[in-house]
Enzyme design. Structure first.
Site, mmCIF file in Angstrom:
data_model
loop_
_atom_site.group_PDB
_atom_site.id
_atom_site.type_symbol
_atom_site.label_atom_id
_atom_site.label_comp_id
_atom_site.label_asym_id
_atom_site.label_seq_id
_atom_site.Cartn_x
_atom_site.Cartn_y
_atom_site.Cartn_z
ATOM 1 C CG HIS A 191 -27.674 -44.254 -53.321
ATOM 2 N ND1 HIS A 191 -26.650 -43.752 -52.553
ATOM 3 C CD2 HIS A 191 -28.820 -43.814 -52.729
ATOM 4 C CE1 HIS A 191 -27.142 -43.050 -51.545
ATOM 5 N NE2 HIS A 191 -28.454 -43.077 -51.637
ATOM 6 C CD GLU A 220 -23.288 -44.327 -57.028
ATOM 7 O OE1 GLU A 220 -22.559 -43.375 -56.706
ATOM 8 O OE2 GLU A 220 -24.525 -44.350 -56.799
ATOM 9 C CB CYS A 246 -22.244 -45.398 -53.632
ATOM 10 S SG CYS A 246 -24.045 -45.518 -53.528
ATOM 11 C CD1 TRP A 297 -58.888 -25.915 -72.627
ATOM 12 C CD2 TRP A 297 -57.215 -25.595 -71.193
ATOM 13 N NE1 TRP A 297 -59.095 -26.748 -71.557
ATOM 14 C CE2 TRP A 297 -58.086 -26.572 -70.667
ATOM 15 C CE3 TRP A 297 -56.090 -25.225 -70.471
ATOM 16 C CZ2 TRP A 297 -57.842 -27.173 -69.426
ATOM 17 C CZ3 TRP A 297 -55.862 -25.824 -69.262
ATOM 18 C CH2 TRP A 297 -56.723 -26.791 -68.747
ATOM 19 C CG ASP A 302 -57.063 -21.088 -62.626
ATOM 20 O OD1 ASP A 302 -57.963 -20.276 -62.919
ATOM 21 O OD2 ASP A 302 -55.874 -20.926 -62.943
ATOM 22 C CG LEU A 333 -51.778 -27.643 -58.834
ATOM 23 C CD1 LEU A 333 -51.151 -26.937 -57.635
ATOM 24 C CD2 LEU A 333 -51.455 -26.898 -60.114
ATOM 25 N NE ARG A 362 -55.162 -33.996 -65.344
ATOM 26 C CZ ARG A 362 -54.809 -32.840 -64.812
ATOM 27 N NH1 ARG A 362 -54.389 -32.777 -63.548
ATOM 28 N NH2 ARG A 362 -54.847 -31.723 -65.520
ATOM 29 N N GLY A 413 -49.796 -17.770 -59.737
ATOM 30 C CA GLY A 413 -50.168 -16.755 -60.706
ATOM 31 C C GLY A 413 -49.192 -15.612 -60.817
#
Length: 366
Positions: A52, A54, A86, A172, A202, A206, A209, A298
């Site tokens: 975490h 903290e 914490c 594009w 398509d 996903l 990159r 879509g």
């Protein structure tokens, strides 16, 4: 409100955002430790949700944490899980003051962290930059309180709201700067979600990159019949980057087995009429731990989410070209008769991005 508190909380919030997309099902928290006006420790929730924020900041500060003020972007946890609370760690380190904008809505915490600190005679200040913290943690709060993740709907299209020509050509419409921005947005979400039609048309990967991310977002596809190509980019890489397929209970058993064999996670969901119930889809994703989902279409999936009032943020990329009425609209039919039926959003940002325009919209926090 104290200017120093605002300055250090601003930094803590920016640190917390570094964890977005990487630490689900935990919240992305930031922490700054300040002693005698000097920052002695910083931290944010690490990939997978631990350590975490903290813990990270206290480890960096060491003995300098004693007598310091801790700026934490969410109430410190108070329950014993894989690690000690914490709140107890802050007490043991000798922190004298804790500034935190919001109470945690998780019933395992829900004010108990603040109570532990006060019982240890630590001053607790709340409300500092609470609105911004609420936006940063909106996905975690939605999962905790409503069982679903936050949904960001991204639409990229022409000036007249089309995402492809009549023949299906779409690459594009927007430029490279917009596409790079989309990768950065994916990286800040737990999952990227598309409908089955987009996955078929398509063949998207996903993934994030060229940004050096360590933990890729989960790839979610909504497909009632699981009629998705088994030689797609996602199918070939399901062992390396998670693929979750939300499908109807009547999906073909052989297809289910085939996708499971490729490494995908299969999630049966309820129907709403002849389509998958997007509300149930989100409940299933929330139950699996997701807090922030980035939907890239879509048009049918976008329409379903908007019609069911399940979109929390809209992000649009608009290109300077017109395709015409024969092109594919970015949002399919929603069956609205009156303007008052349409979900409305508040504009929070607009700026040029390469040759395109970026605009972000949000609705009032729940």
């Amino acid at each position: 409100m104290d200017a120093e508190d605002i300055r250090h909380m601003t930094l803590a919030l920016s640190l917390g955002r570094r964890g977005q997309g990487n630490c689900w099902p935990n919240p992305a928290v930031g922490c700054v430790l300040v002693r005698d006006g000097r920052i002695v420790g910083r931290g944010w929730t690490q990939p997978g949700g631990r350590p975490h924020a903290e813990t990270q900041a206290l480890q960096q500060a060491g003995d300098l944490a004693r007598g310091a003020t801790a700026y934490v972007t969410l109430e410190p946890c108070a329950h014993h899980g894989e690690t000690p609370p914490c709140a107890e760690a802050l007490i043991a380190a000798g922190i004298k003051r804790v500034v935190s904008p919001l109470e945690d809505s998780d019933p395992r915490v829900a004010g108990q962290g603040f109570s532990l600190l006060r019982e240890a005679n630590i001053e607790v200040v709340t409300g500092v930059m609470a609105d911004q913290a609420a936006r940063d943690h909106a996905g975690f709060f939605l999962k905790t309180e409503q069982g679903r993740p936050l949904v960001t709907l991204k639409l990229a299209g022409s000036f007249d709201g089309r995402i492809a020509t009549a023949t299906g050509e779409s690459k594009w419409i927007t430029g490279p700067e917009a596409r790079r921005a989309v990768h950065a947005m994916r990286a800040r979400h737990d999952a990227v979600m598309v409908g089955g039609g987009t996955a078929r048309a398509d063949d998207p990967s996903l993934t994030v990159r060229d940004l050096g991310v360590g933990r890729q977002p989960v790839r979610v596809v909504i497909s009632r019949h699981l009629d998705l190509p088994l030689l797609s980019q996602m199918a070939r890489t399901a062992q390396e980057v998670p693929v979750w397929l939300c499908h109807g209970h009547g999906a073909d058993h052989e297809r289910i087995k085939a996708w499971e064999g490729l490494g995908a996670r299969l999630i049966p969901c309820a129907l709403h009429g002849t389509q998958l119930d997007v509300g149930d889809v989100l409940q299933q994703l929330g139950g699996a731990g997701l807090t922030r989902v980035f939907c890239e279409g879509g048009s049918a999936l976008a329409a379903s989410l908007l019609a069911e009032d399940l979109v929390d943020e809209l992000i649009g990329f608009t290109a300077g070209l017109a395709i015409g009425a024969e092109g594919l609209p970015s949002v399919a039919a929603m069956g609205l008769d009156r303007l008052r039926q349409a979900p409305r959003f508040e504009l929070i940002e607009t700026r040029p991005l390469g040759g395109d325009a970026l605009h972000r919209w949000t609705r009032a926090l729940r």
